[in-house]
Design a protein around this motif. Structure first.
Motif, short mmCIF file in Angstrom:
data_model
loop_
_atom_site.label_atom_id
_atom_site.label_comp_id
_atom_site.label_asym_id
_atom_site.label_seq_id
_atom_site.Cartn_x
_atom_site.Cartn_y
_atom_site.Cartn_z
N UNK A 1 3.77 -0.25 5.18
CA UNK A 1 5.11 -0.31 4.59
C UNK A 1 5.09 -1.07 3.26
N UNK A 2 4.15 -1.99 3.10
CA UNK A 2 4.02 -2.66 1.80
C UNK A 2 3.48 -1.69 0.75
N UNK A 3 2.49 -0.88 1.13
CA UNK A 3 1.93 0.10 0.21
C UNK A 3 2.96 1.18 -0.13
N UNK A 4 3.65 1.69 0.90
CA UNK A 4 4.57 2.80 0.68
C UNK A 4 5.89 2.39 0.07
N UNK A 5 6.32 1.17 0.32
CA UNK A 5 7.63 0.72 -0.15
C UNK A 5 8.55 0.46 1.02
N UNK A 6 9.08 -0.75 1.09
CA UNK A 6 9.89 -1.16 2.24
C UNK A 6 11.19 -0.36 2.27
N UNK A 7 11.48 0.21 3.44
CA UNK A 7 12.71 0.97 3.63
C UNK A 7 12.59 2.45 3.33
N UNK A 8 11.41 2.93 2.95
CA UNK A 8 11.23 4.32 2.54
C UNK A 8 10.44 5.10 3.58
N UNK A 9 11.03 6.17 4.11
CA UNK A 9 10.32 7.05 5.04
C UNK A 9 9.19 7.78 4.33
N UNK A 10 9.48 8.29 3.13
CA UNK A 10 8.43 8.97 2.36
C UNK A 10 7.29 8.01 2.06
N UNK A 11 7.62 6.78 1.69
CA UNK A 11 6.59 5.79 1.42
C UNK A 11 5.78 5.46 2.65
N UNK A 12 6.44 5.38 3.82
CA UNK A 12 5.72 5.11 5.06
C UNK A 12 4.73 6.22 5.37
N UNK A 13 5.13 7.48 5.13
CA UNK A 13 4.23 8.60 5.39
C UNK A 13 3.03 8.58 4.45
N UNK A 14 3.28 8.44 3.15
CA UNK A 14 2.18 8.43 2.18
C UNK A 14 1.28 7.22 2.42
N UNK A 15 1.89 6.07 2.66
CA UNK A 15 1.09 4.87 2.92
C UNK A 15 0.25 5.00 4.17
N UNK A 16 0.80 5.61 5.21
CA UNK A 16 0.05 5.81 6.45
C UNK A 16 -1.15 6.71 6.24
N UNK A 17 -0.94 7.79 5.50
CA UNK A 17 -2.05 8.71 5.24
C UNK A 17 -3.13 8.05 4.39
N UNK A 18 -2.72 7.25 3.42
CA UNK A 18 -3.70 6.54 2.59
C UNK A 18 -4.51 5.55 3.42
N UNK A 19 -3.81 4.73 4.21
CA UNK A 19 -4.50 3.72 5.02
C UNK A 19 -5.38 4.39 6.08
N UNK A 20 -4.85 5.42 6.74
CA UNK A 20 -5.64 6.12 7.75
C UNK A 20 -6.86 6.78 7.16
N UNK A 21 -6.71 7.38 5.98
CA UNK A 21 -7.85 8.03 5.33
C UNK A 21 -8.90 7.05 4.89
N UNK A 22 -8.49 5.94 4.26
CA UNK A 22 -9.44 4.93 3.81
C UNK A 22 -10.19 4.32 4.99
N UNK A 23 -9.47 4.00 6.05
CA UNK A 23 -10.10 3.39 7.22
C UNK A 23 -11.10 4.34 7.88
N UNK A 24 -10.69 5.57 8.12
CA UNK A 24 -11.54 6.53 8.82
C UNK A 24 -12.77 6.91 8.00
#
Length: 306
Positions: free
Chosen positions: A232-255
């Protein structure tokens, strides 16, 4: 790197990222709209996994266990919001952190008393137990594909609700200016309770799906909660779109980093050292990503107030 390995990495990163999204979506709305730091969000994920394991064992059906788990976790979330969190909304963030951290300890000890110390194994449903051949020479877990489909469906549904409906308008108004939304007649108390209910339901779904891949155990919510906050810090607090993009970025980097770095390090160091350094560096890269985003965009990639 051959195409099968690349496809496996992409799909695994997508699957993990979408599960992070289920956790981060509720967390970012609560944090963004209510300005409330809920460290116990990960505990709802743990409780959802335990509920699913228990209800599945009781009913003999994973799907019925999942539905009952979502309902039970929603009830827990609403009870917490009504009895505990409403008394913390006007407190400072330190009070919220201390109170919700205490809830983590309470949930962990309660889970230990009810379900014991040993991890529980949540089996995948029979219909999704066999891999699917996506193309010649490449098979992929049908259950992981189901997780990807579920995450994408939830993301699309949340985006539609937040951007295209009156409820979403109220949510976005609360995220932008809570005082003005209240002055215009929005029932903020009902919105808050509904957000906690939605967040608890998403936690239960994530706990059930990831609990079928990982073990269900006490304290499983803490580590993934940290990643959800990073999202949520990467995507932007309060943003659903930001949560989705941030999740994909974090999941991709980690995996990808956890898969690629150990073989890379084995080319110039011992296998044991490479096996230890690879996962450690992969964990660090997630926070490097967060730091890089915050350096260029301090409010995140897609802040709700943009």
């Amino acid at each position: 790197m051959d195409s099968s390995l690349l496809a496996d990495l992409v799909l695994n990163g997508l699957q993990f990222g979408l599960m992070l999204f289920l956790l981060a979506a509720g967390l970012t709305l609560v944090f963004g709209i209510m300005d409330f730091i809920n460290l116990a969000h990960g505990s709802l994920y743990m409780i959802g996994a335990y509920f699913t394991a228990s209800f599945t064992l009781l009913t003999g059906s994973f799907w019925l266990g999942l539905l009952l788990s979502v309902a039970a976790t929603v009830v827990v979330g609403i009870v917490l919001e009504v009895l505990v969190f409403r008394r913390l909304y006007h407190r400072n963030h330190m009070s919220q952190v201390l109170a919700t951290f205490a809830l983590i300890l309470i949930f962990n000890e309660s889970a230990r008393l009810i379900w014991g110390e040993q991890p529980l194994r949540l089996s995948t449903p029979d219909i999704l137990s066999q891999p699917i051949q996506l193309w010649s020479g490449f098979d992929y877990s049908s259950f992981r594909l189901f997780i990807i489909g579920t995450g994408l469906a939830v993301a699309a549904l949340l985006y539609f609700i937040v951007t295209k409906t009156r409820i979403g308008m109220l949510v976005r108004a609360g995220a932008s200016n809570r005082e003005m939304a209240t002055a215009m007649g929005a029932n903020i108390k009902l919105i808050f309770t509904s957000l906690f209910a939605v967040g608890a339901a998403l936690c239960a779904i994530a706990g059930a799906l990831l609990g079928s891949i990982l073990s269900v155990q006490v304290g499983m919510g803490e580590s993934i909660l940290i990643l959800a906050f990073v999202v949520i810090v990467v995507g932007g607090i309060g943003s659903i779109r930001g949560a989705l993009i941030g999740s994909l970025l974090v999941g991709g980097v980690d995996t990808i980093s956890r898969t690629v770095l150990p073989p890379l390090f084995r080319s110039f160091m011992s296998p044991e050292a490479a096996s230890n350094l690879g996962p450690a560096l992969a964990s660090i890269l997630i926070y490097v990503l967060m730091a890089g985003v915050l350096f260029f965009k301090p409010e995140g990639l897609f802040p709700a107030r943009s």
